[in-house]
Design a protein around this motif. Structure first.
Motif, PDB file in Angstrom:
ATOM      1  N   VAL A   1       0.849  -1.469   0.191  1.00  0.00           N
ATOM      2  CA  VAL A   1      -0.108  -0.384   0.147  1.00  0.00           C
ATOM      3  C   VAL A   1       1.369   1.090  -0.232  1.00  0.00           C
ATOM      4  O   VAL A   1       1.722   1.115   0.790  1.00  0.00           O
ATOM      5  N   VAL A   2       1.014   2.235  -1.060  1.00  0.00           N
ATOM      6  CA  VAL A   2       0.910   3.002  -1.172  1.00  0.00           C
ATOM      7  C   VAL A   2       1.102   4.377  -1.175  1.00  0.00           C
ATOM      8  O   VAL A   2      -0.564   4.740  -1.437  1.00  0.00           O
ATOM      9  N   LEU A   3       1.176   5.954  -0.362  1.00  0.00           N
ATOM     10  CA  LEU A   3       0.732   6.489   0.084  1.00  0.00           C
ATOM     11  C   LEU A   3       1.635   7.507  -0.117  1.00  0.00           C
ATOM     12  O   LEU A   3       2.606   7.873  -0.409  1.00  0.00           O
ATOM     13  N   VAL A   4       1.087   8.607  -1.168  1.00  0.00           N
ATOM     14  CA  VAL A   4       1.256  10.094  -1.949  1.00  0.00           C
ATOM     15  C   VAL A   4       1.164  11.152  -0.845  1.00  0.00           C
ATOM     16  O   VAL A   4       0.053  11.675  -0.820  1.00  0.00           O
ATOM     17  N   HIS A   5       2.460  11.793  -0.214  1.00  0.00           N
ATOM     18  CA  HIS A   5       1.724  12.707   0.368  1.00  0.00           C
ATOM     19  C   HIS A   5       3.209  13.951  -0.254  1.00  0.00           C
ATOM     20  O   HIS A   5       4.305  13.347  -0.218  1.00  0.00           O
ATOM     21  N   VAL A   6       2.341  15.144   0.778  1.00  0.00           N
ATOM     22  CA  VAL A   6       2.918  16.273   0.651  1.00  0.00           C
ATOM     23  C   VAL A   6       3.021  17.041   1.444  1.00  0.00           C
ATOM     24  O   VAL A   6       2.300  16.733   2.617  1.00  0.00           O
ATOM     25  N   LEU A   7       3.948  18.011   1.938  1.00  0.00           N
ATOM     26  CA  LEU A   7       3.926  18.999   2.928  1.00  0.00           C
ATOM     27  C   LEU A   7       2.576  20.354   2.729  1.00  0.00           C
ATOM     28  O   LEU A   7       2.561  20.484   1.280  1.00  0.00           O
ATOM     29  N   ARG A   8       2.317  20.744   4.244  1.00  0.00           N
ATOM     30  CA  ARG A   8       1.351  21.276   4.059  1.00  0.00           C
ATOM     31  C   ARG A   8       1.391  22.657   4.309  1.00  0.00           C
ATOM     32  O   ARG A   8       2.602  23.202   4.480  1.00  0.00           O
ATOM     33  N   ASP A   9       1.052  23.633   3.199  1.00  0.00           N
ATOM     34  CA  ASP A   9       0.544  24.702   2.823  1.00  0.00           C
ATOM     35  C   ASP A   9      -0.122  25.574   4.374  1.00  0.00           C
ATOM     36  O   ASP A   9      -0.724  26.224   3.803  1.00  0.00           O
ATOM     37  N   GLU A  10       0.977  26.046   5.236  1.00  0.00           N
ATOM     38  CA  GLU A  10       0.302  26.620   6.627  1.00  0.00           C
ATOM     39  C   GLU A  10      -0.388  28.080   6.051  1.00  0.00           C
ATOM     40  O   GLU A  10      -1.004  28.550   6.905  1.00  0.00           O
ATOM     41  N   GLU A  11       0.409  28.531   4.956  1.00  0.00           N
ATOM     42  CA  GLU A  11      -0.129  30.267   5.001  1.00  0.00           C
ATOM     43  C   GLU A  11      -0.810  29.853   3.880  1.00  0.00           C
ATOM     44  O   GLU A  11      -1.852  30.594   3.253  1.00  0.00           O
ATOM     45  N   ASN A  12      -1.640  29.008   2.842  1.00  0.00           N
ATOM     46  CA  ASN A  12      -2.798  28.642   2.480  1.00  0.00           C
ATOM     47  C   ASN A  12      -3.657  27.398   2.437  1.00  0.00           C
ATOM     48  O   ASN A  12      -3.980  26.660   1.649  1.00  0.00           O
ATOM     49  N   ASP A  13      -4.007  28.052   3.176  1.00  0.00           N
ATOM     50  CA  ASP A  13      -5.691  26.871   4.116  1.00  0.00           C
ATOM     51  C   ASP A  13      -5.229  25.587   3.962  1.00  0.00           C
ATOM     52  O   ASP A  13      -5.788  24.555   3.608  1.00  0.00           O
TER      53      ASP A  13
END
Length: 385
Positions: free
Chosen positions: A120-132
């Motif tokens: 099982v593979v999950l693709v994830h990125v950083l959250r932009d705290e200044e852009n919702d």
């Protein structure tokens, strides 16, 4: 956990060696329960029949993410994050994966099963705290669970970035299911195809043939898309206001097969057009469908599967599924379903290769070739995850 995972995909008493092409209909009821209706596809005629022994209902909402060689990857709502489950519909066994440690934003999930072990593979990125809390463009990471190790591991692709431009509210019903083909998981992300080669543990990014400058708007408001495999090649199929278009993802040796595509930059454009079908040509084959008017709009016409043996493409429209033979250009209805009001998105279809249940358990199947009414809301096998 190792015993649980083994039970999930092994039970030689009722499972045959050969998988059967089919569809899984996932119906979400307003009160939160779900129904899964498994449909067998006749590889010669393209007709479908209901596989009652595999079909089931659940009291809670469970979402299908992907299927691979008879297993389903599902998700359900947990306390702090989504729970991921791998489910064998033939044995009715499932395993809940351990919690992952992802702090960022999960943008895609995928599933690969080689007949012995699954990932099982999950693709994830950083959250932009200044852009919702939306995705930060640039680097991305993969979190990979292996049934062989029973644990998650992190993989960060080197020298590879992904321009993620997702809408703030990406509607699940307009998303495209991932495809495991030729040893790799394929996802559509922001007008690009992200490909993760499971065995070799590396990624590549390929621009889609209909890439658009503002993909976040286009993918939400206009197009329905689907990935499938035919003749060992990955196909990307989508609708627009002109019709339905299917492209082959070229391999290195395919450039001799499609010499007219040599004018394109092989590193940038790696697709060959297989066919285009106008909405008008499809609708005119059936006066009843044509009289429904705007059902052939791109938003309401969803390619969901393709069967190579019968050369048949399956399309979901509000209330019906139709089969279109790309060889003889014959269109036929194959099933009907009901939905409340105008929200036909509560009923979703996914391609599946489910393993066949023994003949003595299949006596209640519908006849192949007729227009099947899906038993939505009717009492079928009850199951609790």
């Amino acid at each position: 956990m190792e015993d649980q995972m083994k039970d999930c995909y092994e039970n030689p008493i009722i499972i045959s060696d050969m998988g059967k092409k089919g569809l899984v209909c996932h119906y979400q009821f307003e009160e939160g329960s779900s129904q899964f209706i498994f449909l067998d596809i006749d590889k010669e005629t393209g007709g479908i029949s209901v596989n009652n022994p595999l079909s089931l209902t659940t009291s809670s909402f469970v979402q299908i993410i992907s299927s691979s060689e008879g297993l389903l990857l599902l998700s359900s709502v947990g306390e702090n994050q989504l729970n991921y489950l791998v489910f064998n519909p033939s044995t009715k066994r499932s395993v809940i994966l351990p919690q992952h440690g992802i702090a960022g934003l999960i943008i895609r999930s995928g599933f690969a099963f080689d007949g012995k072990h699954f990932q099982v593979v999950l693709v994830h990125v950083l959250r932009d705290e200044e852009n919702d809390l939306g995705p930060v463009p640039g680097d991305f990471e993969l979190e990979v669970f292996s049934s062989e190790t029973g644990a998650w591991r992190n993989h960060r692709p080197s020298s590879l970035s992904l321009n993620v431009e997702l809408p703030k509210n990406e509607f699940p019903q307009l998303s495209m299911a991932p495809l495991f083909s030729n040893g790799a998981i394929h996802w559509e992300i922001s007008g690009q195809l992200l490909v993760y080669h499971v065995e070799d543990d590396y990624c590549e990014v390929i621009e889609l043939p209909n890439v658009f400058e503002d993909w976040s708007w286009q993918s939400t408001m206009t197009y329905r898309r689907c990935l499938w495999e035919s003749e060992g090649r990955v196909h990307y199929t989508y609708t627009d206001f002109d019709g339905i278009h299917s492209w082959n993802l070229l391999r290195e040796d395919d450039y001799n097969v499609y010499p007219h595509k040599n004018v394109f930059d092989r590193e940038k454009f790696r697709w060959a057009l297989a066919y285009s079908i106008s909405h008008q040509d499809l609708a005119e084959q059936d006066p009843e469908i044509l009289s429904l008017g705007d059902q052939w709009e791109p938003l309401n016409t969803s390619p969901i599967a393709y069967v190579q043996e019968s050369e048949t493409m399956y399309l979901q429209l509000p209330g019906i599924v139709v089969a279109y033979n790309t060889r003889n250009r014959i269109l036929q209805k194959v099933c009907r379903y009901t939905f409340p009001g105008v929200d036909f998105n509560c009923c979703s279809f996914f391609p599946s290769t489910h393993r066949s249940v023994c003949h003595e358990q299949n006596g209640s199947r519908s006849e192949i070739g007729e227009v099947v009414d899906l038993p939505i809301g009717k009492e079928v096998n009850s199951f609790s995850f």
